[in-house]
Design a protein around this motif. Structure first.
Motif, mmCIF file in Angstrom:
data_model
loop_
_atom_site.group_PDB
_atom_site.id
_atom_site.type_symbol
_atom_site.label_atom_id
_atom_site.label_comp_id
_atom_site.label_asym_id
_atom_site.label_seq_id
_atom_site.Cartn_x
_atom_site.Cartn_y
_atom_site.Cartn_z
ATOM 1 N N ARG A 32 1.163 -1.241 -0.014
ATOM 2 C CA ARG A 32 0.031 -0.218 -0.419
ATOM 3 C C ARG A 32 0.969 1.343 -0.185
ATOM 4 O O ARG A 32 0.771 1.943 -0.906
ATOM 5 N N ASP A 33 1.801 1.298 0.950
ATOM 6 C CA ASP A 33 2.829 2.260 0.780
ATOM 7 C C ASP A 33 3.821 2.540 -0.125
ATOM 8 O O ASP A 33 3.627 3.850 -1.112
ATOM 9 N N LYS A 39 5.794 7.583 -7.585
ATOM 10 C CA LYS A 39 7.225 8.268 -7.726
ATOM 11 C C LYS A 39 8.086 6.893 -7.602
ATOM 12 O O LYS A 39 9.244 5.768 -7.712
ATOM 13 N N LEU A 40 8.464 6.429 -6.404
ATOM 14 C CA LEU A 40 8.811 4.833 -5.800
ATOM 15 C C LEU A 40 8.449 4.185 -6.254
ATOM 16 O O LEU A 40 9.381 3.345 -6.745
ATOM 17 N N LYS A 41 7.267 3.673 -7.098
ATOM 18 C CA LYS A 41 6.706 2.210 -7.398
ATOM 19 C C LYS A 41 7.283 2.963 -9.142
ATOM 20 O O LYS A 41 8.447 1.454 -9.166
ATOM 21 N N GLU A 42 8.054 3.591 -9.467
ATOM 22 C CA GLU A 42 8.330 3.895 -10.435
ATOM 23 C C GLU A 42 10.222 3.753 -10.679
ATOM 24 O O GLU A 42 10.562 2.696 -10.884
ATOM 25 N N GLN A 43 10.257 3.961 -9.429
ATOM 26 C CA GLN A 43 12.280 3.979 -9.293
ATOM 27 C C GLN A 43 11.905 2.197 -8.672
ATOM 28 O O GLN A 43 13.079 1.771 -9.396
ATOM 29 N N GLU A 65 15.031 4.520 1.706
ATOM 30 C CA GLU A 65 15.074 6.203 1.976
ATOM 31 C C GLU A 65 13.240 6.955 1.729
ATOM 32 O O GLU A 65 13.102 7.652 2.060
ATOM 33 N N HIS A 66 13.312 6.365 1.526
ATOM 34 C CA HIS A 66 11.916 6.989 1.299
ATOM 35 C C HIS A 66 10.521 7.093 2.606
ATOM 36 O O HIS A 66 10.271 7.669 2.786
#
Length: 77
Positions: A32-33, A39-43, A65-66
């Motif tokens: 979920r997070d 952006k995190l999902k893409e990275q 980092e997130h």
């Protein structure tokens, strides 16, 4: 500090969500997070194939980092 090439997803969520009632609930929370942050999902997707039960080193570092956790802090959890 030596960082392993991969980390078991269950080991990661046990440290990130220690108050979770189960590993499955913690895994759902991490998913979920990640979904909430495109952006995190893409990275994570750009750092390579996500294996079923493991994150690679780059993916682990992005997730930490997130959550604003250093590698040293993570090792102490």
């Amino acid at each position: 500090m030596i960082v392993r090439r991969t980390i078991l997803k269950q080991d990661l969520v046990k440290k990130l969500y220690p108050d979770s009632v189960s590993v499955d609930a913690a895994m759902q929370q991490l998913r979920r997070d990640i979904e909430l942050c495109p952006k995190l999902k893409e990275q994570i997707a750009n750092t390579g194939q996500t294996k079923r039960h493991y994150y690679n080193k780059q993916q682990l570092l992005l997730i930490l980092e997130h959550f604003c956790i250093t590698l040293e802090e993570f090792e102490q959890l």
